[in-house]
Design an enzyme around this catalytic site. Structure first.
Site, PDB file in Angstrom:
ATOM      1  N   ASP A 154      29.614  36.191  49.648  1.00 19.91           N
ATOM      2  CA  ASP A 154      30.117  37.273  51.288  1.00 19.91           C
ATOM      3  C   ASP A 154      28.997  37.168  51.709  1.00 19.91           C
ATOM      4  OD1 ASP A 154      32.841  38.307  50.383  1.00 19.91           O
ATOM      5  OD2 ASP A 154      31.866  39.697  49.057  1.00 19.91           O
TER       6      ASP A 154
ATOM      7  N   HIS B 196      30.176  39.996  47.328  1.00 20.09           N
ATOM      8  CA  HIS B 196      29.962  39.347  46.413  1.00 20.09           C
ATOM      9  C   HIS B 196      29.063  38.567  47.438  1.00 20.09           C
ATOM     10  CE1 HIS B 196      34.710  40.091  46.402  1.00 20.09           C
ATOM     11  NE2 HIS B 196      34.106  40.162  44.703  1.00 20.09           N
TER      12      HIS B 196
HETATM   13  C1  GLO Z   1      39.795  42.868  41.184  1.00 23.57           C
HETATM   14  C2  GLO Z   1      37.758  43.809  41.377  1.00 23.57           C
HETATM   15  C3  GLO Z   1      37.431  43.469  42.388  1.00 23.57           C
HETATM   16  C4  GLO Z   1      35.837  43.827  42.350  1.00 23.57           C
HETATM   17  C5  GLO Z   1      34.817  42.853  43.142  1.00 23.57           C
HETATM   18  C6  GLO Z   1      33.206  43.244  42.150  1.00 23.57           C
HETATM   19  O1  GLO Z   1      40.696  43.843  40.373  1.00 23.57           O
HETATM   20  O2  GLO Z   1      38.419  45.010  41.055  1.00 23.57           O
HETATM   21  O3  GLO Z   1      37.717  43.606  43.480  1.00 23.57           O
HETATM   22  O4  GLO Z   1      36.028  44.706  41.919  1.00 23.57           O
HETATM   23  O5  GLO Z   1      35.175  41.611  43.059  1.00 23.57           O
HETATM   24  O6  GLO Z   1      33.130  42.272  41.129  1.00 23.57           O
END
Ligand code: GLO
Ligand code: MG
Length: 371
Positions: free
Chosen positions: A78, A75
């Site tokens: 992150d 993210h």
């Molecule tokens: C939640 C999502 C989340 C995304 C992550 C990347 O349900 O799966 O984990 O994959 O935030 O955008």
């Protein structure tokens, strides 16, 4: 003697068959794996306390290689914590520092995703928020994510549209909301000519009803965008299952459009909260079929990674906090073997004969290892 020769021939035939696809092409994909720092997780549910202590990003990084993973999914925050309180220059400097950490650890960034769901301004959605100031904030943050991705050495930006939807339908104009989504994508495309946008569909949670709930929705938006060649998708197993769809068919649809640029493999035991279970843990046959579809299409041969969006069980103790990642990778690899060694000749005969009972048994016995 004659029997031995026949056996040897059959074994050679099987080995040859195992090394080629159903179209006779060699199977050469060497899969590369990725996950996000959020997949090493505190463990908590809405009714109880965390069961594992959080650990910092820098302590997570060496674990990637130890677990046999190469790609890091991010993210924006992150990579750049406290992102809202930093100047654009500070954000880029921090991204450069993370790039160095990745290089030193022998890792690569797979993608960066703007976290458009935790800021107070995105409570009612980012791109589809009714307040124009909040929509602008979401777009600015998405554009900044593209800059961060470039610093981290990737052109992939994932857009999980977490809060783009409603708890109560009457609270938004859905037709208008889709126009805003398209506008946001076009703004992102215009910001950097190299960026590739991967829409990650999900039908619900946190919202009651999300816009762009399936890959079909995502791909139709891609074709409407200013540059359809740069808009594709990421499919998560659990999200397809929450939409009541078969994940391998969803993947096949995206592969047919040449728009499956990443996956979030995991598993989901029916229509419950988003469980992010270990890949294959709820349904081995569905796991087999996902790997089969990916393998047959040559997924991974253009640098696509096998992402595992899995979480440890909520009550899992600290000691074994990484087992879900190791286990998911292992199950994927076993499934690759299962796909490569599946008896295609028998399958073809059974299909020609419309003997689907026999085919069903062949699949199940192959998975059980009882053939
Ligand atoms: C939640 C999502 C989340 C995304 C992550 C990347 O349900 O799966 O984990 O994959 O935030 O955008
Ligand atoms: Mg995901």
């Amino acid at each position: 003697m004659a029997k031995k020769t026949t056996q040897a021939k059959a074994a050679r035939g099987k080995a040859r068959q195992a090394q080629t696809t159903e179209y006779g092409e060699p199977r050469t994909t060497v899969y590369r794996f990725s996950f996000g720092p959020w997949n090493i997780h505190e463990g908590a549910d809405p009714f109880g306390p965390p069961v594992r202590d959080p650990i910092s990003f820098s302590r997570k990084l060496p674990l990637y290689k130890e677990l046999g993973f190469e790609g890091v999914q991010f993210h924006d925050d992150d990579a750049v914590p406290d992102i809202n309180s930093r100047s654009p220059q500070q954000v880029l400097r921090q991204a450069q520092a993370v790039r160095k950490m990745l290089d030193d650890a022998g890792l690569v960034a797979e993608f960066v995703a703007p976290r458009l769901w935790e800021d107070p301004r995105t409570i009612d959605g980012g791109f589809t928020n009714n307040d124009p100031d909040n929509r602008q904030y979401a777009i600015d943050r998405a554009l900044q994510t593209i800059d961060i991705a470039a610093e981290l050495g990737t052109n992939k930006v994932v857009v999980w549209l977490a809060r783009e939807g409603t708890y109560i339908r009457e609270s938004k104009n859905a037709r208008q909301a889709h126009e805003w989504l398209l506008e946001a994508i076009n703004r992102m495309l215009a910001h950097n000519p190299n960026v590739h946008i991967l829409i990650e569909p999900k039908p619900n949670e946190p919202m009651d009803s999300a816009y762009i709930p399936t890959i079909g929705h995502a791909i139709s938006l891609a074709y409407l965008s200013d540059d359809p060649t740069r808009v594709g998708g990421l499919i998560e197993t659990a999200h397809a299952k929450l939409a009541g769809l078969d994940p391998s068919d969803e993947m096949a649809f995206a592969l047919f459009h040449k728009k499956l640029w990443s996956v979030h493999l995991n598993d989901q035991n029916g229509l419950k909260f988003d469980e992010d279970k270990t890949f294959g843990a709820a349904n081995l046959r569905e796991a087999f079929n996902q790997v089969r579809v990916l393998e047959e299409a040559g997924y991974g041969q253009n640098g696509e990674m096998v992402g595992l969006d899995v979480k440890a069980m909520r009550t899992q103790k600290e000691e074994n906090r990484l087992a879900h990642l190791a286990n998911s990778k292992r199950i994927f690899e076993i499934m690759v073997e299962k796909v490569r060694t599946f008896d295609r000749r028998a399958e073809a005969e059974m299909i020609a004969d419309r003997d689907y009972e026999a085919l069903e048994r062949l699949v199940i016995e192959h998975l059980l290892g009882t053939l």
